[in-house]
Design a protein around this motif. Structure first.
Motif, mmCIF file in Angstrom:
data_model
loop_
_atom_site.group_PDB
_atom_site.id
_atom_site.type_symbol
_atom_site.label_atom_id
_atom_site.label_comp_id
_atom_site.label_asym_id
_atom_site.label_seq_id
_atom_site.Cartn_x
_atom_site.Cartn_y
_atom_site.Cartn_z
ATOM 1 N N ALA A 128 4.072 -9.556 13.390
ATOM 2 C CA ALA A 128 2.444 -9.494 13.982
ATOM 3 C C ALA A 128 1.489 -8.987 12.714
ATOM 4 C CB ALA A 128 2.393 -9.338 15.231
ATOM 5 N N PHE A 129 0.229 -9.009 13.144
ATOM 6 C CA PHE A 129 -0.882 -8.107 12.633
ATOM 7 C C PHE A 129 -1.828 -8.054 13.879
ATOM 8 C CE2 PHE A 129 -4.145 -8.328 8.803
ATOM 9 C CZ PHE A 129 -3.544 -7.184 8.458
ATOM 10 N N VAL A 130 -2.078 -6.351 13.901
ATOM 11 C CA VAL A 130 -2.593 -6.203 15.156
ATOM 12 C C VAL A 130 -3.509 -5.490 14.104
ATOM 13 C CG1 VAL A 130 -2.895 -4.820 17.326
ATOM 14 C CG2 VAL A 130 -0.729 -6.288 16.278
ATOM 15 N N VAL A 131 -5.172 -6.086 14.682
ATOM 16 C CA VAL A 131 -6.313 -5.171 14.007
ATOM 17 C C VAL A 131 -7.243 -5.145 14.884
ATOM 18 C CG1 VAL A 131 -5.790 -6.283 11.671
ATOM 19 C CG2 VAL A 131 -7.003 -7.835 13.179
ATOM 20 N N ASP A 132 -8.483 -3.944 14.639
ATOM 21 C CA ASP A 132 -9.060 -4.167 15.119
ATOM 22 C C ASP A 132 -9.999 -5.381 15.388
ATOM 23 O OD1 ASP A 132 -11.201 -3.012 16.972
ATOM 24 O OD2 ASP A 132 -11.549 -0.550 16.287
ATOM 25 N N GLY A 133 -10.225 -5.754 16.200
ATOM 26 C CA GLY A 133 -11.493 -7.028 16.858
ATOM 27 C C GLY A 133 -12.594 -6.876 16.002
ATOM 28 N N GLY A 134 -12.642 -5.395 16.920
ATOM 29 C CA GLY A 134 -14.462 -4.812 17.122
ATOM 30 C C GLY A 134 -14.424 -4.558 18.794
ATOM 31 N N LYS B 166 -5.609 0.777 10.481
ATOM 32 C CA LYS B 166 -6.302 1.343 11.417
ATOM 33 C C LYS B 166 -7.132 1.001 10.822
ATOM 34 C CE LYS B 166 -8.447 5.865 11.200
ATOM 35 N NZ LYS B 166 -8.578 7.319 10.975
ATOM 36 N N THR B 167 -7.297 0.051 9.548
ATOM 37 C CA THR B 167 -8.906 -0.571 9.185
ATOM 38 C C THR B 167 -8.594 -2.041 8.703
ATOM 39 O OG1 THR B 167 -9.851 0.070 7.885
ATOM 40 C CG2 THR B 167 -10.311 1.405 9.221
ATOM 41 N N PHE B 168 -9.405 -3.477 9.354
ATOM 42 C CA PHE B 168 -9.037 -4.188 8.150
ATOM 43 C C PHE B 168 -10.472 -4.694 8.100
ATOM 44 C CE2 PHE B 168 -8.051 -9.123 8.485
ATOM 45 C CZ PHE B 168 -7.435 -9.282 7.107
ATOM 46 N N GLN B 169 -11.208 -5.081 7.472
ATOM 47 C CA GLN B 169 -12.244 -6.463 7.014
ATOM 48 C C GLN B 169 -11.366 -7.678 6.516
ATOM 49 O OE1 GLN B 169 -14.387 -5.286 7.833
ATOM 50 N NE2 GLN B 169 -13.795 -3.305 8.670
ATOM 51 N N GLU C 163 -10.565 -9.395 -1.230
ATOM 52 C CA GLU C 163 -9.927 -8.332 -1.581
ATOM 53 C C GLU C 163 -8.633 -7.969 0.128
ATOM 54 O OE1 GLU C 163 -12.995 -7.547 -1.132
ATOM 55 O OE2 GLU C 163 -12.970 -8.100 -3.443
ATOM 56 N N GLN C 164 -8.855 -7.165 1.082
ATOM 57 C CA GLN C 164 -8.076 -6.622 1.484
ATOM 58 C C GLN C 164 -7.446 -8.078 2.756
ATOM 59 O OE1 GLN C 164 -9.168 -4.202 4.950
ATOM 60 N NE2 GLN C 164 -9.521 -2.833 4.377
ATOM 61 N N ILE C 165 -7.921 -9.056 2.275
ATOM 62 C CA ILE C 165 -7.038 -10.242 2.248
ATOM 63 C C ILE C 165 -5.535 -10.315 1.885
ATOM 64 C CG2 ILE C 165 -6.872 -12.645 2.811
ATOM 65 C CD1 ILE C 165 -9.819 -12.653 4.533
ATOM 66 N N ALA C 166 -6.218 -10.744 0.129
ATOM 67 C CA ALA C 166 -5.090 -10.553 -1.002
ATOM 68 C C ALA C 166 -3.885 -9.430 -0.230
ATOM 69 C CB ALA C 166 -5.534 -10.318 -1.976
#
Length: 168
Positions: A89-95, A129-132, A136-139
């Motif tokens: 899974a990919f757990v990211v801060d959704g805001g 910690k962060t994901f935008q 670049e970050q998706i790649a």
């Protein structure tokens, strides 16, 4: 609700075979950010093949998000049909909320499952910690999940070998 994406009951494998359902691998993946998370399964399968292991022993289950993984893992482990469970899974801060509580609940829940059922549960649950959602970050994370899937495959083989050694 989980969905079985691919199931094979072929018991003709090499090292992972062992001739019983215990040699099957349950691979749970969260549907959230599936374009990225699915790469862990691709890396997992490729690495198993590179290690000379059969990939037809992998049963894939999709859950809506990471939070549903521990319960699905426990249900699968309790069937007695799996020697190991792998979860991605990919757990990211959704805001909207802090993702730390989800990440902690998922990882702690997976640990609890393996302690209660004595079926190993391997984690490919990444919690940056962060994901935008930039190209670049998706790649970066897409490729990182391939790497983590390969690492999980190596850990899977080693863990199953350790389990077999303990059993004999």
């Amino acid at each position: 609700m989980s969905q079985v994406l691919s199931v094979s009951n072929n018991d003709s494998g090499a090292s992972l075979a062992g001739g019983s359902g215990q040699s099957r691998i349950a691979f749970i993946k969260a549907g959230w950010h599936s374009d990225i998370v699915d790469q862990s399964l691709a890396g997992f399968r490729r690495e198993l093949e590179a290690l000379g292991q059969p990939t037809d022993r992998i049963d894939v289950f999709e859950v809506p998000g990471a939070y549903e993984i521990p319960l699905q893992a426990k249900r699968l482990a309790k069937t007695g049909g799996y020697g190991i469970v792998v979860a991605a899974a990919f757990v990211v801060d959704g805001g909207i909320y802090r993702h730390e509580f989800v990440a902690d609940a998922v990882v702690s829940g997976m640990m609890q499952v393996q302690l209660e059922t004595e079926v190993p549960v391997l984690s490919v649950v990444l919690t940056p910690k962060t994901f935008q959602e930039s190209p670049e970050q998706i790649a970066f994370f897409t490729e990182h999940f391939v790497t983590k899937g390969a690492e999980a495959a190596r850990a899977c083989v080693a863990t199953l070998e350790n389990q077999r050694a303990l059993a004999s």
